[in-house]
Scaffold this motif. Structure first.
Motif, short mmCIF file in Angstrom:
data_model
loop_
_atom_site.label_atom_id
_atom_site.label_comp_id
_atom_site.label_asym_id
_atom_site.label_seq_id
_atom_site.Cartn_x
_atom_site.Cartn_y
_atom_site.Cartn_z
N THR A 74 0.77 -1.09 0.03
CA THR A 74 -0.20 -0.10 -0.08
C THR A 74 0.88 1.38 -0.09
OG1 THR A 74 -1.76 -1.01 1.22
CG2 THR A 74 -1.66 1.26 1.26
N SER A 75 2.00 1.11 0.86
CA SER A 75 2.92 2.58 0.91
C SER A 75 3.43 2.69 -0.50
CB SER A 75 3.84 2.23 1.82
OG SER A 75 3.49 2.26 3.11
N ASP A 76 3.99 1.65 -1.13
CA ASP A 76 4.69 1.51 -2.46
C ASP A 76 3.60 2.14 -3.59
OD1 ASP A 76 6.87 1.04 -4.53
OD2 ASP A 76 5.25 -0.49 -5.21
N ARG A 77 2.22 1.68 -3.48
CA ARG A 77 1.22 1.86 -4.58
C ARG A 77 0.69 3.36 -4.35
NH1 ARG A 77 -4.57 0.89 -4.73
NH2 ARG A 77 -4.27 0.06 -2.58
N LYS A 78 0.47 3.61 -3.16
CA LYS A 78 -0.03 5.12 -2.85
C LYS A 78 1.13 6.17 -2.39
CE LYS A 78 -4.51 3.68 -2.37
NZ LYS A 78 -5.47 4.29 -3.20
N GLY A 79 2.19 5.92 -2.53
CA GLY A 79 3.33 6.79 -2.40
C GLY A 79 3.16 7.46 -0.80
N LEU A 80 2.90 6.57 0.14
CA LEU A 80 3.03 6.78 1.63
C LEU A 80 4.21 6.27 2.12
CD1 LEU A 80 -0.81 5.69 2.03
CD2 LEU A 80 0.16 8.00 1.73
N GLU A 81 4.59 6.91 3.22
CA GLU A 81 5.47 6.63 4.12
C GLU A 81 5.44 4.93 4.39
OE1 GLU A 81 8.31 8.00 5.58
OE2 GLU A 81 7.61 10.01 4.51
N ALA A 82 6.74 4.25 4.34
CA ALA A 82 6.62 2.95 4.69
C ALA A 82 7.13 2.63 6.07
CB ALA A 82 7.21 2.20 3.40
N PHE A 83 6.88 1.27 6.50
CA PHE A 83 7.47 1.04 7.61
C PHE A 83 8.95 0.47 7.66
CE2 PHE A 83 2.81 -1.01 8.78
CZ PHE A 83 2.67 0.24 9.65
N VAL A 84 9.63 0.78 8.35
CA VAL A 84 11.12 0.64 8.24
C VAL A 84 11.56 -0.32 9.28
CG1 VAL A 84 11.57 3.13 7.65
CG2 VAL A 84 11.76 2.43 10.13
N SER A 85 10.73 -0.98 10.09
CA SER A 85 10.90 -1.92 11.06
C SER A 85 9.72 -2.70 11.52
CB SER A 85 11.55 -1.20 12.55
OG SER A 85 10.78 -0.40 12.91
N VAL A 86 10.03 -3.90 12.21
CA VAL A 86 8.90 -4.58 12.76
C VAL A 86 9.49 -5.06 14.15
CG1 VAL A 86 9.83 -6.75 11.63
CG2 VAL A 86 7.54 -6.67 12.27
N GLN A 87 8.55 -5.22 15.01
CA GLN A 87 8.67 -5.53 16.39
C GLN A 87 7.86 -6.77 16.67
OE1 GLN A 87 8.47 -3.66 20.86
NE2 GLN A 87 9.00 -2.20 19.35
N PRO A 88 8.35 -7.79 16.48
CA PRO A 88 7.77 -9.21 16.71
C PRO A 88 8.16 -9.76 18.26
CG PRO A 88 9.49 -9.83 15.57
CD PRO A 88 9.78 -8.23 15.99
N GLU A 89 7.24 -10.56 18.62
CA GLU A 89 7.49 -11.46 19.76
C GLU A 89 8.74 -12.68 19.06
OE1 GLU A 89 5.98 -14.43 23.35
OE2 GLU A 89 4.74 -13.69 21.75
#
Length: 341
Positions: A183-198
């Motif tokens: 969605t970020s790529d398609r809409k030109g929006l800011e994208a997540f740079v990280s993920v915080q999983p258990e």
């Protein structure tokens, strides 16, 4: 302590100390004085990454949430070290002290990842933290009632206003993360740079992360900053097979995870630790730091003594044989194969 190499968080401009300091315990199991001492010791060791959330710690009686952020804000102001610190917080959950009996619709307006709630929650966090920007603003977990386009659009607006530098997510499944990146790529929006999983060596959390989410992080260049890397304390060495449970605020929830399989992992960590004159927790964290896409596991401490032990991880170097031994004993694919025989 040896010279520490700071790690780039994904493709962002943030560089983190290899161990993040989680602050869920501030205002819960660690009071403000203890929190200041812990953060002082962490910063003195070169630590620069504080991870919190707006809802910390609403499950504690009398705690409306925001307490951890407020403590961090007062500490940074007292020390004058804001520019040294990477501040990460989260949005999604409902804050305490709210009247949630007015119907599902109104409740949702007071939590979630809608545009309205994100913009309000960010301003509230900025005020509590006493800062003009948040370095990493994270979606705490998914909001299935809000389109991901709306969530990412709100995050993008915060970045453009200068309130937030980068955005990340926590507790997202691989397909949800891919949906967000697409969605970020398609809409030109800011994208997540990280993920915080258990993520920890314990079953099943290792499998849950490595099956798909780790591959997404590697392929798309996201940093990984896992929570509970010590399995809620199970990998610290204080839990022993056949021994009474230790006194701890988390001991009650640990009992169901003390399987023979997980005790095998705990005992292997102890064996490797003994060979290095180290602690099992340090070995578990050193193994994690050797994994693909790993940036900084998030540790917690209720005292400076606990913190100092964990900080010893940055001086520990495991051999390839050490890493292979730990990987094998916690190998979820092997365990599944043996179970299916």
């Amino acid at each position: 302590m040896t010279t520490t190499t700071y790690r780039q968080l994904g493709r962002s401009g943030l560089h983190l100390f290899p161990l993040g300091l989680g602050t869920m315990q501030f205002g819960w199991s660690a009071g403000e004085d203890a929190a200041f001492e812990i953060m002082d010791a962490y910063h003195a060791a070169g630590g620069n990454f504080l991870d919190t959330a707006d809802i910390y710690t609403t499950w504690t009686p009398g705690n409306p949430g925001g307490v951890s952020e407020e403590i961090i804000g007062r500490w940074m102001k007292a020390r004058g070290n804001r520019d040294d610190i990477v501040v990460a917080t989260k949005v999604r959950g409902a804050m305490g002290g709210m009247d949630n009996d007015q119907g599902r619709g109104s409740v949702h307006q007071r939590e979630g990842l809608s545009r309205r709630w994100i913009l309000k929650a960010c301003e509230d966090s900025l005020r509590r933290l006493q800062v003009d920007h948040i370095d990493l603003y994270q979606a705490h977990w998914i909001d299935s009632q809000t389109p991901i386009e709306e969530t990412l659009s709100a995050f993008t607006e915060l970045v453009r206003r200068g309130y937030v530098r980068y955005i990340g997510c926590s507790n997202f499944s691989a397909w949800r993360l891919m949906q967000a990146l697409w969605t970020s790529d398609r809409k030109g929006l800011e994208a997540f740079v990280s993920v915080q999983p258990e993520y920890s060596l314990l079953s099943p959390t290792r499998a849950n992360f490595e099956r798909e989410l780790q591959r997404v992080a590697v392929e798309y260049g996201l940093g990984v900053i896992p929570w509970s890397p010590l399995g809620g304390g199970l990998l610290t060495g204080k839990y022993r097979r056949g021994q009474p449970m230790p006194e701890s605020v988390r001991a009650g929830g640990a009992a169901q995870r003390l399987t023979d399989e997980n005790f095998d992992i705990i005992e292997t960590l102890q064996t490797v630790a003994d060979a290095h004159a180290a602690k099992p927790a340090q070995v578990a964290l050193a193994w994690m730091l050797a994994q693909p896409a790993m940036t900084a596991p998030i540790i917690g401490a209720n005292s400076v003594a606990q913190l100092q032990e964990l900080l010893g991880t940055v001086d520990l170097t495991l051999s390839e044989d050490d890493l292979a031994q730990i990987t094998k004993v916690s190998d979820w694919e092997r365990a599944r194969t043996e179970l299916e025989r």
